[in-house]
Design a protein around this motif. Sequence first.
Motif, short mmCIF file in Angstrom:
data_model
loop_
_atom_site.label_atom_id
_atom_site.label_comp_id
_atom_site.label_asym_id
_atom_site.label_seq_id
_atom_site.Cartn_x
_atom_site.Cartn_y
_atom_site.Cartn_z
N PHE A 244 0.58 -1.39 0.16
CA PHE A 244 0.30 0.01 0.08
C PHE A 244 0.91 1.25 -0.17
N ILE A 245 0.64 2.44 -0.95
CA ILE A 245 1.34 3.38 -0.48
C ILE A 245 0.30 4.26 -0.83
N ARG A 246 0.14 5.50 0.09
CA ARG A 246 -0.36 6.44 0.36
C ARG A 246 0.31 7.62 -0.16
N ILE A 247 -0.02 8.99 -0.60
CA ILE A 247 0.78 9.44 -0.80
C ILE A 247 -0.27 11.23 -0.59
N TRP A 248 0.21 12.16 0.01
CA TRP A 248 -0.03 13.61 0.01
C TRP A 248 0.93 14.91 0.16
N ALA A 249 -0.17 15.21 -1.16
CA ALA A 249 1.22 16.74 -1.63
C ALA A 249 0.54 17.56 -1.91
N SER A 250 0.76 18.97 -1.38
CA SER A 250 0.49 20.24 -1.32
C SER A 250 0.82 21.18 -2.21
N GLU A 251 1.64 20.60 -3.42
CA GLU A 251 2.07 21.58 -4.68
C GLU A 251 2.15 20.85 -5.48
N GLU A 252 3.34 21.19 -6.54
CA GLU A 252 3.16 20.56 -7.91
C GLU A 252 4.21 19.71 -7.26
N SER A 253 4.56 18.26 -7.81
CA SER A 253 4.99 16.68 -6.90
C SER A 253 5.35 16.45 -7.89
N ILE A 254 6.18 15.01 -7.72
CA ILE A 254 7.58 13.87 -8.61
C ILE A 254 7.08 12.96 -7.58
N HIS A 255 6.72 11.76 -8.20
CA HIS A 255 7.09 11.11 -7.16
C HIS A 255 7.55 9.78 -8.50
N PRO A 258 10.86 3.54 -10.04
CA PRO A 258 11.02 3.41 -11.14
C PRO A 258 11.72 1.93 -11.30
N GLU A 259 11.74 1.17 -10.70
CA GLU A 259 11.19 -0.42 -10.50
C GLU A 259 10.21 -1.18 -9.90
N VAL A 260 9.69 -0.61 -9.46
CA VAL A 260 7.75 -0.72 -8.46
C VAL A 260 7.69 -1.93 -9.93
N THR A 261 7.25 -3.15 -9.04
CA THR A 261 6.36 -4.63 -10.37
C THR A 261 4.94 -4.82 -9.60
N GLN A 262 5.06 -4.22 -8.24
CA GLN A 262 3.93 -4.98 -7.83
C GLN A 262 3.25 -3.71 -6.56
N ILE A 263 2.01 -3.12 -6.43
CA ILE A 263 1.78 -2.56 -5.76
C ILE A 263 -0.02 -3.21 -5.64
N ASP A 264 -0.79 -2.87 -4.21
CA ASP A 264 -1.23 -3.69 -3.90
C ASP A 264 -3.02 -2.63 -4.61
N ASP A 265 -2.23 -1.54 -3.47
CA ASP A 265 -3.31 -0.11 -3.24
C ASP A 265 -2.07 0.98 -3.76
N LEU A 281 6.06 5.29 -12.59
CA LEU A 281 6.23 3.55 -12.62
C LEU A 281 6.06 2.78 -13.95
N PRO A 282 7.04 3.06 -14.35
CA PRO A 282 7.12 2.20 -15.76
C PRO A 282 6.84 0.81 -15.64
N LYS A 283 7.67 -0.28 -14.88
CA LYS A 283 7.01 -1.32 -14.78
C LYS A 283 5.76 -2.00 -14.24
N ILE A 284 4.47 -1.66 -13.67
CA ILE A 284 3.88 -1.38 -13.37
C ILE A 284 2.90 -1.80 -14.87
N GLU A 285 2.42 -2.49 -14.73
CA GLU A 285 2.08 -3.03 -16.14
C GLU A 285 0.27 -2.72 -16.31
N ASN A 286 -0.26 -2.86 -14.86
CA ASN A 286 -1.40 -2.70 -15.02
C ASN A 286 -1.51 -1.48 -14.08
N LYS A 287 -2.38 0.05 -15.27
CA LYS A 287 -1.95 1.00 -14.13
C LYS A 287 -3.59 1.36 -14.26
#
Length: 287
Positions: A244-255, A258-265, A281-287
Amino acid sequence: HLREAQARLRLNSKIGTAKREFLVPWLGFAHELSVSHNTPNTILPRLRTVENDFVSLNLNSSGVEALTLPQLTSVGGDFRVGAPGNGSGEFRKLNIPRLKTVGGDFIASFSWHFFEAQNWPSLERADNFVVVGGAEATVDRLKEVTGLFTYTLRTNLNDQKAKISFASLEAIRGKLTIQVPGTNTERITVEEINFPKLTFTESIDLDSDDNPMELVKMPALLNTNYIIADANSLTLDQLQSAQFIRIWASEESIHYMPEVTQIDDLVIIEGRVTLIQEINLPKIENK
């Protein structure tokens, strides 16, 4: 002159003393040591080893400013020092230039009335690592935390900038938490968090309410269960998977992940003026 204490030793300075220093010049070894004091600076210049716990608490918190242990290299149990839990008093400096190993927990709590740099250049390991209060710590040799890593920034001073860097930390077996709670987000901006060698931690919680941390870098992190981050830039160059990854940002943001292949949420929470400029997230097949 007391040079060794084979049993538990308690050292107390008297309430109301007019002295600027509480000096114990000859003590080099203690089985277990408790120091209670209200003088501005407590100094144990020859103390090298505490076999079990070292505890320094305040009899009268209003007078304590610093604890100086220039020769201390090893504490077999817990090392617990600092201000009361409500951040009162004046404790703001911990001088431990040679402390290398803590067999138990390392806990340092500082007054909220100050915001000062701390440098603990020799510390290499601890079970749980906890820092609370107005302190920006540099701990360049800490390699492993076998329990929890918790860093809580609190201060009553305005317009403070903080950078948190642990240059050698490779593994945190428990949870990594860095937080700026409540109204402290109006006073403290975390400019950078940098863990360049961290490869594993059970989970990550970077909590800064309405003032996200500006830059978070963990380029060597491979796996973790979950990441919750209030951050405008999150760089995880080697991360391969997370539940699980949750990100909260307040301005123009870059995350950048590049190597992530699996995130459930994956959850992105945008502030009122947020524009998610890029999520790589270039390696995630089902975005």
